[in-house]
Design an enzyme around this catalytic site. Structure first.
Site, mmCIF file in Angstrom:
data_model
loop_
_atom_site.group_PDB
_atom_site.id
_atom_site.type_symbol
_atom_site.label_atom_id
_atom_site.label_comp_id
_atom_site.label_asym_id
_atom_site.label_seq_id
_atom_site.Cartn_x
_atom_site.Cartn_y
_atom_site.Cartn_z
ATOM 1 N N LYS A 245 38.841 74.222 4.005
ATOM 2 C CA LYS A 245 38.148 74.077 5.372
ATOM 3 C C LYS A 245 36.441 74.038 5.544
ATOM 4 O O LYS A 245 35.352 74.256 4.231
ATOM 5 C CB LYS A 245 37.887 76.043 5.930
ATOM 6 N N GLU B 260 32.993 81.562 -6.277
ATOM 7 C CA GLU B 260 31.494 80.625 -7.197
ATOM 8 C C GLU B 260 30.905 80.987 -6.030
ATOM 9 O O GLU B 260 30.623 80.438 -4.508
ATOM 10 C CB GLU B 260 31.636 79.161 -6.570
ATOM 11 N N CYS C 62 22.981 76.065 -5.170
ATOM 12 C CA CYS C 62 23.240 78.005 -5.687
ATOM 13 C C CYS C 62 22.707 77.809 -7.034
ATOM 14 O O CYS C 62 22.635 78.947 -7.492
ATOM 15 C CB CYS C 62 24.590 78.084 -5.434
ATOM 16 N N GLU D 68 18.613 84.645 -3.117
ATOM 17 C CA GLU D 68 18.190 83.497 -3.011
ATOM 18 C C GLU D 68 17.615 82.899 -1.774
ATOM 19 O O GLU D 68 17.562 82.975 -0.981
ATOM 20 C CB GLU D 68 20.084 83.455 -2.965
#
Length: 797
Positions: A193, A267, A301, A398
């Site tokens: 997906k 991850e 990331c 983040e």
């Protein structure tokens, strides 16, 4: 100044626009409307629902995309399941040929794919063209090689089965390659997906699968929002989930899969430090910083979003960064002369603005260049925040945008402490001309990837993945392949009979009845920090022989005892820094001392498991100790040679503090099989021995005491296993938990470990023969006892 010199100084880049006509023609060829790719063909969504995807640089609609439902996911899973036996049975060479064909076809369509990626994502065409798409082809080429060699290199392993994969929007096609290439190479079939914001290149890849004649059902692509991903994660016939995305969603997936036996790799997010020492080449470091935080608009990331600079160079460095920021060009992503493109979606742009405003409110100083932003589209300027406190929001959360938070340090030790001062552990970049300093810092940082005098380097041969709340598992390299494989024997292992484990709700024996019983043989204590201690509760529970006679009493450990054991384990972390040779020597001493006490320990154990098993357990335990003593200095890392002027040093590092829930059926051998694998690799442990015979703790702590094992490396807490397991699974200072009891315990540890996303290793309710070396010792256990750190080191002038 001459006129030529004046013009050179004032020269501006003119527009160098990439022509998108081929990509737009491709979209038009599909009438800008895409269904799902299931069983090798395009299928309309069963609900008839679609959503639009748009160009973030203009807001213009690109295409209508199918919204996947649970029924669509089920159809795709069935297609993948039907194709699995055929695909997995292909010869390695035939699978390799398909992967090679995919790589060649990606190269053939590379320009069109790059333009589609930029249109859908907003990243500069230079990045899509020169970085993303070449790496996509590289991953399929590399894994074609692994497919060819699989039977030789992984002879005892087999594919997981049907793999569900969910990827993010920041590197849409590259993340697809990271996921699909190793899955196919290892014989799995796939349902992927893509992100809701960026599905187009995944659909273009589906067409490539048709072009190369990939067998139907091997790759299936379902589009949609979070509902589609949730249906995929929860589908009962999916054997593995591989997810890249936010830590928040990663937690939800861990919880959603807890009651299943799905293999899981995550991850997740990061807050990576970019450390610059005073002896660094500052101009090179600034250029590295541009790639570290402003590459892909900071939507990476592993972006170097925390600048840690030595105090003596801070003022000079900040001046250089500000000057460089003024030269960064923000503009239309299809312009080959721009540096920073568009933010992927309005919701992400708003998040960036909100977090920067919060950082300023918390005391940071905001610096942005005078760059003119395009009037139309989603843009945010490169941003530097100085005077940032290590605990401020922008230093801890983040942001996922072109925002750099800067802090200073004075000493090397302070730099390491600041670098590790987050809940994340994905990547880091270290800049120093002193290789001793650089490698020392790299070894101390809790991150899965560390770049020395470089940043944001990736290759299919080199593993990528995080520590702590950046997830677990690896993408790329040999370790990335293992995420899609399982030992053959484990895949076929029978389920444990329900009687093999103690029931979680088994009532405790009446304490008064125990007090009235005949005098017990022995009463043991807890073993914490190398000392025998009484339980905080002040209570004990009875332990009985196989004939029902009372053998003794074991301490009833509680939450406070676990807390003390964790503190002791943390204080003993120097064990992980000891040389592997020294660890091996200590384990050999343990084996020697068990040999000397073999008859005595076997005699006591025999009253619970019988003489034959007791004798076999002690004998095999001695052998297992010697095996892990041998492994201690032989389970090495590797040096990779990526196609750059770098080597990547893949180091096996201890995970940290591991909780061990020991098996019921082999009280001594099961305990040592888990504990030795963990401590041989430098971890410290808190072990809960078998509730069937917890008195083994007394023999074990005497064994460790006489073998020079440092206090705190092994801590033993006895008690009600399910109660103590809950405390351990929820404890944020435990890095991993291994549970080898029963299905209920496996579910419990997975569901309760979401707080810090600790690594979980269980028998998934399957029976393990602890007397069979193939099943109960060696690389499978050692692989779970380490995490691989890849340190990239440049060479040459």
């Amino acid at each position: 100044m001459s006129k030529i010199a004046e013009k050179f100084v004032s020269m501006e880049y003119g527009p160098a626009l990439e022509d998108p006509k081929e990509a737009l023609a491709w979209l038009d060829g599909h009438k800008r409307r895409f269904g799902h790719f299931i069983n090798g063909a395009w299928q309309q969504p069963l609900t008839g629902e679609y959503f639009d995807t748009s160009d973030p640089a203009t807001g213009d609609k690109l295409a209508s995309i199918a919204q996947g439902s649970a029924a669509d996911v089920d159809a795709a899973v069935k297609a993948a399941r039907a194709a699995f036996a055929m695909w997995n049975a292909l010869t390695p060479h035939k699978r390799a040929r398909y992967l090679y064909a995919l790589a060649r076809q990606v190269q053939k369509h590379s320009r069109r794919l790059a333009v589609l990626e930029t249109l859908d994502n907003g990243k500069p065409i230079r990045e899509s063209r020169d970085i993303d798409i070449p790496l996509v082809a590289r991953h399929f080429y590399h894994h074609a090689g692994w497919a060819q060699l699989l039977d030789q290199e992984f002879p005892e392993y087999t594919a997981c089965g049907v793999v569900g994969q969910v990827i993010p929007w920041n590197f849409p096609l590259l993340m697809l390659a990271w996921k699909i290439a190793p899955a196919l190479a290892t014989g799995n079939t796939v349902l992927l997906k893509p992100a809701e914001f960026t599905p187009i290149t995944a659909l273009a890849f589906a067409e490539i699968c048709q072009e190369v004649g990939l067998p139907k059902g091997v790759v299936n692509i379902i589009t949609g929002d979070g509902r589609t991903g949730e249906a995929l994660v929860k589908h009962p016939d999916v054997d593995k989930i591989a997810f890249t995305g936010s830590t928040e969603v990663g937690r939800a997936i861990r919880k959603a899969t807890a009651s299943s036996h799905k293999k899981l790799s995550l991850e997740l997010g990061g807050k990576s430090p970019f450390i610059i020492f005073d002896d660094a080449d500052l101009d090179s470091a600034v250029e590295g910083l541009v790639d570290g935080i402003w590459f892909n608009q900071g939507q990476v990331c592993c972006a170097g979003s925390r600048l840690l600079m030595q105090e003596s160079i801070a003022e000079t460095l900040v001046s250089k960064i500000r000057a460089r920021m003024e030269t960064l060009r923000v503009g239309t992503p299809l312009d080959k002369a721009i540096d920073i493109g568009a933010i992927v979606a309005p919701v992400q742009l708003e998040r960036i603005r909100k977090l920067v405003d919060q950082g300023v409110a918390e005391g940071a100083t905001c610096c942005q260049p005078g760059t003119q932003l395009p009037v139309k589209g989603l843009y945010y300027p490169p941003t530097l925040l100085t005077n940032v406190h290590p605990s401020s929001t922008v230093a801890q959360e983040e942001i996922f945008g072109p925002v750099l938070a800067a802090m200073t340090f004075r000493t090397l030790g302070e730099a390491i402490e600041l670098a590790n001062n987050t809940t994340y552990g994905l990547a880091a970049s270290v800049w120093s001309e002193n290789i001793n300093v650089a490698l020392h810092v790299a070894s101390q940082i809790k991150a899965g990837v560390v770049w020395v005098n470089s940043t944001n380097l990736f290759d299919a041969a080199c593993g990528f993945g995080g520590y702590r709340e950046s997830g677990f598992g690896r993408e790329g390299g040999r370790e990335g392949l293992l995420e899609y494989l399982e030992p053959m024997w484990f895949k076929e292992a029978p389920a444990l009979p329900k009687s093999a484990a103690l029931a979680a709700d088994e009532p405790a024996e009446d304490e008064s009845a125990v007090r009235d019983a005949v005098a017990t043989d022995r009463t043991v204590k807890l073993y914490i920090g190398g000392k025998q201690v009484r339980p905080d509760s002040g209570y004990s529970f009875p332990v009985r022989a196989s004939d029902g006679s009372l053998l003794g009493e074991a301490p009833l450990g509680n939450r406070k005892d676990i807390r003390n054991a964790v503190e002791a384990a943390r204080k003993a972390e120097a064990w992980g820094k000891a040389t592997a040779h020294n660890r091996a020597q200590v384990l050999y001493y343990v084996g020697e001392n068990l040999s000397l006490r073999a008859d005595e320990i076997a005699a006591r154990l025999a009253r619970v498991v019988g003489e034959k098993q007791a004798s076999a357990e002690v004998s095999r335990s001695i052998e297992r100790i010697f095996s892990y003593a041998a492994w201690a200095d032989k389970f090495d890392g590797a040096v990779h040679n990526p196609p750059f002027r770098n080597v990547s040093i893949a180091m096996n590092e201890p995970i940290g503090t591991i909780a061990l829930i020991c098996p019921v059926d082999a009280p001594l051998l099961g305990f040592l099989s888990l504990a030795l694998a963990a401590i041989a690799m430098g971890n410290t442990t808190i072990a809960i021995p078998s509730e069937r015979y917890p008195l083994i703790a007394g023999d074990l702590y005497q064994l460790f005491d006489t073998s020079d094992l440092p206090g705190g490396v092994v801590n033993i807490v006895t008690g009600r296993v399910m109660e103590l397991t809950k405390v351990l699974a929820e404890h944020d200072n435990i890095d991993a938990i291994w549970s080898f009891v029963d299905d209920a315990s496996a579910t419990q540890v997975k569901a309760l470990s979401v707080g810090n996303l600790k690594q979980v290793f269980t028998n998934e309710g399957r029976a393990i023969d602890w007397f069979n070396n193939k099943q109960s010792e060696g690389r499978w256990f050692l692989h779970h006892a380490v995490q691989v750190k890849n340190i990239w080191v440049p060479y040459g002038e």
